[in-house]
Design an enzyme around this catalytic site. Structure first.
Site, short mmCIF file in Angstrom:
data_model
loop_
_atom_site.label_atom_id
_atom_site.label_comp_id
_atom_site.label_asym_id
_atom_site.label_seq_id
_atom_site.Cartn_x
_atom_site.Cartn_y
_atom_site.Cartn_z
CD GLU A 49 -3.10 1.46 2.11
OE1 GLU A 49 -2.44 0.22 3.36
OE2 GLU A 49 -3.90 2.11 2.00
CB CYS A 244 -7.37 2.72 4.03
SG CYS A 244 -8.45 1.97 5.45
CG ASN A 375 -9.46 -2.98 1.84
OD1 ASN A 375 -9.07 -3.79 2.25
ND2 ASN A 375 -8.95 -1.38 3.19
CD GLU A 376 -8.93 -2.58 7.22
OE1 GLU A 376 -9.70 -1.71 7.26
OE2 GLU A 376 -8.63 -3.42 8.22
O1 AHR Z 1 -2.37 -1.43 6.70
C1 AHR Z 1 -2.65 -0.11 7.01
C2 AHR Z 1 -4.54 -0.50 7.30
O2 AHR Z 1 -4.67 -1.66 8.38
C3 AHR Z 1 -5.11 -0.64 5.53
O3 AHR Z 1 -4.72 0.46 5.33
C4 AHR Z 1 -6.16 -0.99 5.82
O4 AHR Z 1 -6.90 -1.69 4.86
C5 AHR Z 1 -6.58 -1.73 7.42
O5 AHR Z 1 -7.60 -1.16 8.30
#
Ligand code: AHR
Length: 655
Positions: A49, A244, A375-376
């Protein structure tokens, strides 16, 4: 008489020791003939990321920050220079073009003829290496028929000159100019100066400086030392671009892959959502130039032999931020992005998106097999959108396996809701995340023992033991965390029929530009090292077997008895038995492995250990926790080894 009492005395001395040793001996039974599961080549991978300066200022080797003046504050990272009383001025100008990418450029005007210009500070400075080559490039044009030259200088913090070159743009049309030079010294905090030579004005845009020693020496490429650390792990997959960052704080700021391909100057820069996420770690200069875009991610995967796993926005912005969603009847463009991405990765060169891939230099398909949707994300709003994505993608590309989110946590109402829904939907792969204390990892080593063997596969997509608490800037990549992750990972491997992929998160952090700890790999402008957690990940990944076989203590899986955790596998390519054994206890323990259905003699044991749970690796001591190898021997079907306190051990024996 004398002799008898001496023998008695001697026995009294050794007897307690013998009892202690006998108590400490742990008998493991390996059933090498009983294949329990296949271990997918994707089992151990990495999660990338653009957080912590992971891409810009990190993996993407560009040294100039804000190279096209597109940051919200256009001169961020730049400052005016007036040497020896020189005079001049600058003007940030908007091109007035319809495109939203690269709208601005800078006009520099020198009144004194010499000494006027601008300087770029880089990302916390520029890391420059002695005798290394540097490629400078710029889009430029003369103004009002002028004839101004550009003096390019790399300088140290004390003003010392590290390298320089000159170039003279010709005419009033925009053109790209390049020039290369070498550095005479190594400097972690260099900066770049651009000085005008001659009176008059000149327009500049896309001012760029790259080292020549990028990964595979690709111009405009990636930092070689960082890619090497990834390659050394032999990861089964790379998940990108997050996290995120996929969601964005708002839908406008979401990650849009189509804006990250094609010529670098046409990629529209946006703010990085981590810029303002943590008040205690504000990073106002954190933007995404997308120099590292989707083509480069696919190329990286191919280079290091990993399966690509892109994750796309599902029509929802980050629910920790605005939680904005796109209306269901407006979702089509988002779904189209997913369909087009599959065509970009796999389509023939005469397809619309396959053609773009070919134009970027890769006519062969990238062979993408998996795609993440969201994602999440959580709640019914996610399920509603996911259903539409799934229908459209499966209709056109039934062979693509879809990765679905189970939210932010591995338990609780949100998780239970999504887990039920996704199983009803017969999801291919469910992505579970756990940022938890070390004890959680030890306590949950049997988490997957009871999962439905016929249900969706599990991707342990983001996990890391938190030494303080999730989001705390004081979390450390210490040995206690790494040890607990290793114990947990034996549980993942033991359940490889259900868990087919796993990745630690986040991956990279710049020592001066981070927002989140802990992280797998730390870098500064010149150096990089793998944490203790990295050593664990690498050890598991390079020792991935082909099939799981039982490793039992008293007829039960080795899953915490006396602090011992383990998994056994067979590598069918090399014909070796692989034992992974974690001693999470503070005392040494003897282990005797009785190997059934297996004949072997010699092997090696690789050990990671530390007598201090708080120990961390660092730039100064990168291998404070590092692998140590020793030979081992099987005698009469038994392998006896001593496991150090707080140790992670991998034993390989040739069959
Ligand atoms: O790894 C850091 C963050 O943790 C990521 O962006 C997210 O998916 C999770 O909340």
């Amino acid at each position: 008489m004398k002799q008898r009492s001496f023998i008695l005395f001697f026995l009294c001395l050794i007897f307690p020791v013998y009892i202690i040793r006998a108590q400490q001996k742990n008998v493991f039974v390996v059933k090498a003939n009983e294949v329990k599961a296949t271990i997918e080549p994707t089992m151990w991978g990495v999660f990338f990321e653009d957080i912590n300066q992971g891409a810009d200022g990190g993996l993407y080797a560009e040294l100039v920050k804000n190279r096209s003046f597109e940051f919200d504050v256009p001169m961020m990272g730049w400052r005016e220079i007036k040497k020896d009383g020189a005079d001049g001025s600058y003007l940030i100008t908007n091109k007035g073009v319809s495109s939203t990418a690269n709208t601005r450029y800078i006009r520099l005007e020198s009144l004194s003829g010499k000494g006027y210009g601008i300087s770029n500070e880089g990302f916390r400075g520029m890391g420059i290496k002695k005798d290394n080559g540097y490629d400078f490039s710029v889009w430029a044009r003369q103004v009002n028929g002028g004839s101004v030259s550009l003096l390019i200088e790399l300088a140290g913090p004390d003003g010392s000159r590290l390298g320089s070159a000159t170039l003279k743009p010709e005419g009033a049309e925009w053109k790209k100019y390049t020039v290369s030079f070498k550095s005479v010294a190594t400097e972690a905090k260099a900066h770049l100066e651009l000085l005008l030579d001659g009176k008059g004005a000149i327009d500049l845009d896309m001012i760029s400086l790259f080292p020549k020693d990028t990964w595979k020496q690709r111009a405009g490429g990636l930092r070689a030392d960082m890619v090497q650390l990834l390659a050394d792990m032999k990861p089964g997959f790379v998940r990108f671009p997050g996290g995120c960052i996929v969601e964005g704080r708002t839908l406008d700021e979401r990650f849009q892959w189509k804006k990250t391909i094609g010529p670098a100057e046409d990629r529209e820069l946006i703010i990085n959502r981590w810029n303002v996420e943590f008040k205690h770690r504000l990073t106002p200069d954190y933007f995404q130039s997308f120099g590292l875009g989707f083509f480069e991610y696919f190329q990286l995967c191919e280079d290091i032999g990993a399966e690509p796993l892109p994750i796309l926005n599902c029509g929802m912005a980050c629910q920790f931020n605005t939680a904005e969603v796109v209306a269901l009847d407006q979702l089509d463009p988002y779904i189209q992005d997913a369909l087009d991405l599959i065509e970009f990765a796999n389509g023939p060169v005469n397809s619309t998106w396959g053609k773009k891939r070919a134009e970027m230099g890769h006519p062969e398909p990238f062979n993408m097999k998996m795609l993440g949707v969201g994602n999440e994300n959580w709640g019914s709003q996610y399920i509603d959108r996911l259903k539409l994505f799934t229908k459209a993608i499966k209709e056109k590309y039934p062979e693509i396996k879809l990765v679905n989110s189970s939210g932010t946590d591995p338990d609780g109402d949100r998780f239970d809701y999504l887990n039920t829904q996704l199983r009803e939907m017969k999801a291919d792969i469910i992505d579970e995340h756990y940022y938890r204390p070390p004890q959680w990892f030890l306590d949950n080593v049997k988490r997957y023992d009871s999962y439905d063997r016929k249900g969706p596969k599990i991707f342990a997509g983001e996990y890391a033991a938190q030494s303080v608490r999730t989001g705390s800037p004081d979390n450390k990549n210490n040995w206690q965390c790494a040890l607990s992750e290793a114990a947990f990972m034996t549980g993942l491997e033991r359940n490889a029929d259900v868990v087919t992929m796993a990745s630690y998160a986040p991956l990279f952090a710049h020592a001066e530009g981070w927002q989140w700890t802990p992280d797998l790999i730390w870098v500064d402008n010149l150096r990089s090292y793998g944490t203790a957690n990295y050593q664990v990940q690498k050890l598991f990944s390079v020792n991935r077997g082909s099939v799981v076989v039982p490793l039992l203590i008293n007829n039960e899986p080795a899953a915490g008895q006396k602090g011992l955790y383990g998994a056994a596998s067979i590598d069918r390519k090399t014909n070796e038995l692989i034992l992974k054994v974690v001693n999470a206890a503070e005392n040494p323990q003897d282990a005797e492995f009785i190997t059934e259905g297996f004949r072997g003699k010699k092997g090696t044991m690789t050990e990671l250990s530390s007598g201090k749970l708080e120990l961390v690796n660092s730039f100064e001591v990168p291998l404070a926790v590092g692998p140590v190898q020793k030979p081992v021997q099987v005698r009469s079907g038994k392998l006896v080894v001593s496991l150090k306190p707080w140790s992670v051990n991998v034993i390989r024996v040739k069959m």
